[in-house]
Design a protein around this motif. Structure first.
Motif, short mmCIF file in Angstrom:
data_model
loop_
_atom_site.label_atom_id
_atom_site.label_comp_id
_atom_site.label_asym_id
_atom_site.label_seq_id
_atom_site.Cartn_x
_atom_site.Cartn_y
_atom_site.Cartn_z
N ALA A 187 -42.92 -15.04 6.53
CA ALA A 187 -43.08 -16.49 6.37
C ALA A 187 -44.32 -16.80 5.53
O ALA A 187 -44.33 -17.73 4.74
CB ALA A 187 -43.17 -17.16 7.73
N ASP A 188 -45.40 -15.99 5.73
CA ASP A 188 -46.63 -16.20 4.96
C ASP A 188 -46.37 -16.02 3.48
O ASP A 188 -46.82 -16.80 2.65
CB ASP A 188 -47.71 -15.20 5.37
CG ASP A 188 -48.16 -15.42 6.78
OD1 ASP A 188 -48.06 -16.58 7.21
OD2 ASP A 188 -48.58 -14.46 7.42
N GLU A 189 -45.66 -14.97 3.18
CA GLU A 189 -45.38 -14.68 1.77
C GLU A 189 -44.64 -15.84 1.13
O GLU A 189 -44.98 -16.28 0.03
CB GLU A 189 -44.53 -13.40 1.69
CG GLU A 189 -44.98 -12.48 0.56
CD GLU A 189 -44.29 -11.14 0.69
OE1 GLU A 189 -43.15 -11.04 0.21
OE2 GLU A 189 -44.90 -10.21 1.28
N ALA A 190 -43.64 -16.37 1.87
CA ALA A 190 -42.87 -17.50 1.35
C ALA A 190 -43.79 -18.71 1.17
O ALA A 190 -43.68 -19.45 0.19
CB ALA A 190 -41.74 -17.85 2.31
N HIS A 191 -44.71 -18.88 2.13
CA HIS A 191 -45.62 -20.03 2.07
C HIS A 191 -46.53 -19.94 0.85
O HIS A 191 -46.70 -20.91 0.12
CB HIS A 191 -46.45 -20.07 3.36
CG HIS A 191 -47.27 -21.31 3.48
ND1 HIS A 191 -46.70 -22.54 3.70
CD2 HIS A 191 -48.61 -21.51 3.38
CE1 HIS A 191 -47.67 -23.45 3.75
NE2 HIS A 191 -48.83 -22.85 3.55
N VAL A 192 -47.12 -18.76 0.63
CA VAL A 192 -48.00 -18.58 -0.52
C VAL A 192 -47.22 -18.77 -1.81
O VAL A 192 -47.70 -19.39 -2.77
CB VAL A 192 -48.69 -17.20 -0.47
CG1 VAL A 192 -49.45 -16.92 -1.75
CG2 VAL A 192 -49.62 -17.11 0.72
N ILE A 249 -46.93 -30.88 -0.42
CA ILE A 249 -47.11 -29.43 -0.32
C ILE A 249 -48.56 -29.03 -0.09
O ILE A 249 -48.87 -28.31 0.86
CB ILE A 249 -46.51 -28.72 -1.55
CG1 ILE A 249 -45.00 -28.99 -1.55
CG2 ILE A 249 -46.79 -27.21 -1.51
CD1 ILE A 249 -44.21 -28.31 -2.58
N PHE A 250 -49.49 -29.55 -0.93
CA PHE A 250 -50.89 -29.17 -0.74
C PHE A 250 -51.46 -29.76 0.54
O PHE A 250 -52.21 -29.11 1.26
CB PHE A 250 -51.74 -29.62 -1.93
CG PHE A 250 -51.56 -28.76 -3.15
CD1 PHE A 250 -50.72 -27.67 -3.15
CD2 PHE A 250 -52.26 -29.03 -4.32
CE1 PHE A 250 -50.55 -26.87 -4.26
CE2 PHE A 250 -52.11 -28.24 -5.44
CZ PHE A 250 -51.26 -27.16 -5.41
N MET A 251 -51.10 -31.02 0.83
CA MET A 251 -51.64 -31.64 2.04
C MET A 251 -50.72 -31.41 3.23
O MET A 251 -50.99 -31.89 4.32
CB MET A 251 -51.87 -33.14 1.81
CG MET A 251 -52.93 -33.41 0.76
SD MET A 251 -52.99 -35.13 0.24
CE MET A 251 -54.30 -35.75 1.27
N HIS A 252 -49.62 -30.69 3.03
CA HIS A 252 -48.69 -30.31 4.09
C HIS A 252 -48.08 -31.49 4.82
O HIS A 252 -47.64 -31.33 5.96
CB HIS A 252 -49.38 -29.40 5.14
CG HIS A 252 -49.88 -28.12 4.56
ND1 HIS A 252 -49.03 -27.16 4.05
CD2 HIS A 252 -51.12 -27.64 4.39
CE1 HIS A 252 -49.74 -26.14 3.61
NE2 HIS A 252 -51.02 -26.41 3.79
N LYS A 305 -45.88 -22.10 -6.53
CA LYS A 305 -44.82 -22.83 -7.24
C LYS A 305 -45.27 -24.27 -7.48
O LYS A 305 -45.11 -24.81 -8.58
CB LYS A 305 -43.53 -22.78 -6.42
CG LYS A 305 -42.30 -23.06 -7.27
CD LYS A 305 -41.06 -23.19 -6.40
CE LYS A 305 -40.19 -24.31 -6.94
NZ LYS A 305 -39.36 -24.93 -5.93
N ALA A 306 -45.85 -24.88 -6.43
CA ALA A 306 -46.33 -26.26 -6.57
C ALA A 306 -47.39 -26.34 -7.67
O ALA A 306 -47.43 -27.29 -8.46
CB ALA A 306 -46.90 -26.76 -5.25
#
Lengths: 244, 150
Positions: B14-19, B78-81, B24-25
């Motif tokens: 999940a971390d890998e996908a998150h990074v 994305i950056f501010m979640h 991507k953003a």
């Protein structure tokens, strides 16, 4: 009776749990940013209102066309550099937050340091830009005499061009430009400066191991929210002053 | 004391996908900014022509505004979640933000109305916009314009 209470207790707003599923600090940071966005919004919208009410405004492609180490006039070049710096520092911040989730102290330190450097680089660029504008010497036709003006809150040498002795020369432009430009970018720069200070404190606290002892890096998340907001505001300042 | 300190958690998929999503953003923001800059430069070159189309410039500026809103959306979600928060929190922030629609519309209309009053002497004469002058390139004074005025 007893069962009724037990039932209401499990409801979202019955207490004992956060309806927003975030901590108090993070929620309040969001509310602060919401109010701050209205402050910036008020500034930018009042700028837009004044700009719409005037027949002539400055041409940003000629006002902001300096670039360090070159005499050439490059519209948009320097401000795009500033924009890229800020976007990049936003990415390093979000990576610091992610490293915090993983309790990876070394990575948090690395990304926070890069974020701080990005913030300082941005402030340096802004200082350069302001210096160039304020100390610049531009020919202006004032009461039939050519004077040399810089761009300040009281002087605007970017007014309409007129013919004078066979060549074009600018006349004084709307004074509001300097006030709005220095006021809004200054207020934004102050936010960047505050963000750099906050991030520096976070870096020191990380290095001391405060967050590792606490068991979570939520403070980094809050600082991160603020830092992204600064980037968000810049997107709009960039739009209103440099692009349109 | 050091035993109490939680050390690094092991990385998961999940971390890998998150990074990956973060980067991507970043690329999306970078590309949107580059498109904006290209459009900004397009306006610069269009306006060099003394009789350029105002409508065309207005359309390009509109496109730049839409791209900016897209950038703002990416930063917030994305950056501010905010995209990962619960619906209640998203709505609590999004609903007050709709005030901006009124805020921008009302004050821009106010400015436009003021310009109208300025150019008609408060409605007492026909609308006359003073002849507009554009900044000529600083290095080479536009010869075309000079000839026109002679």
């Amino acid at each position: 009776m007893q069962t009724a209470i037990a039932k209401t207790k499990t409801k979202m707003w019955a207490g004992g749990r956060s309806p927003f599923n975030v901590s108090y600090g993070k929620l309040m940071m969001w509310f602060f940013l919401m109010s701050d966005s209205f402050t910036f919004g008020a500034f930018l919208i009042s700028y837009g209102s004044i700009r719409f009410s005037l027949n002539h405004w400055v041409d940003h492609n000629y006002v902001f066309n300096e670039f360090p180490f070159t005499e050439a006039h490059l519209p948009l070049a320097f401000v795009s550099l500033m924009t890229f710096i800020l976007i990049f520092s936003s990415v390093t911040m979000v990576l610091a937050v992610h490293a915090g989730h993983k309790m990876n102290q070394k990575a948090v330190e690395k990304w926070l340091l890069l974020t701080i450097l990005g913030g300082l680089a941005f402030l340096g660029c802004q200082a350069y830009e302001w210096t160039g504008l304020i100390t610049g010497q531009h020919e202006v036709l004032v009461n039939g005499v050519i004077e040399k003006w810089g761009t300040t809150v009281s002087h605007n040498p970017w007014g309409p061009m007129v013919m004078h002795n066979g060549h074009f020369v600018a006349t004084p432009g709307p004074v509001a430009f300097g006030g709005y430009f220095f006021g809004i970018t200054g207020f934004h720069g102050f936010h960047v400066f505050t963000g750099v200070i906050v991030n520096t404190i976070m870096l020191i606290k990380t290095k001391r191991g405060d967050f590792a002892k606490r068991g979570h890096y939520e403070m980094i998340e809050k600082a991160g929210l603020y830092w992204h907001f600064v980037d968000l505001v810049w997107v709009f300042v960039f739009l209103c002053f440099y692009l349109i | 004391m050091s035993a109490e300190i939680i050390t690094q958690l092991p990385p998961t998929e999940a971390d890998e996908a998150h990074v990956k999503r973060i980067w991507k953003a970043f690329w999306v923001l970078l590309i949107l900014t580059i498109i904006e800059l290209a459009l900004g430069l397009t306006i610069y070159y269009i306006e060099m022509n003394p009789d350029y189309s105002d409508l065309l410039v207005l359309i390009i500026k509109g496109v730049i505004c839409i791209l900016t809103i897209a950038k703002a959306f990416y930063i917030i979600s994305i950056f501010m979640h905010l995209g990962d928060e619960v619906r209640q929190l998203i709505l609590t922030l999004a609903i007050p933000a709709t005030l901006f629609i009124w805020f921008i519309t009302a004050f821009i209309a106010d400015g436009a109305s003021f310009r109208n009053l300025r150019n008609t002497d408060a409605g007492s004469r026909k609308y006359v916009q003073p002849k507009e002058f554009h900044n000529v390139p600083l290095e080479a004074p536009a010869e075309k314009k000079e000839k026109k005025l002679d």
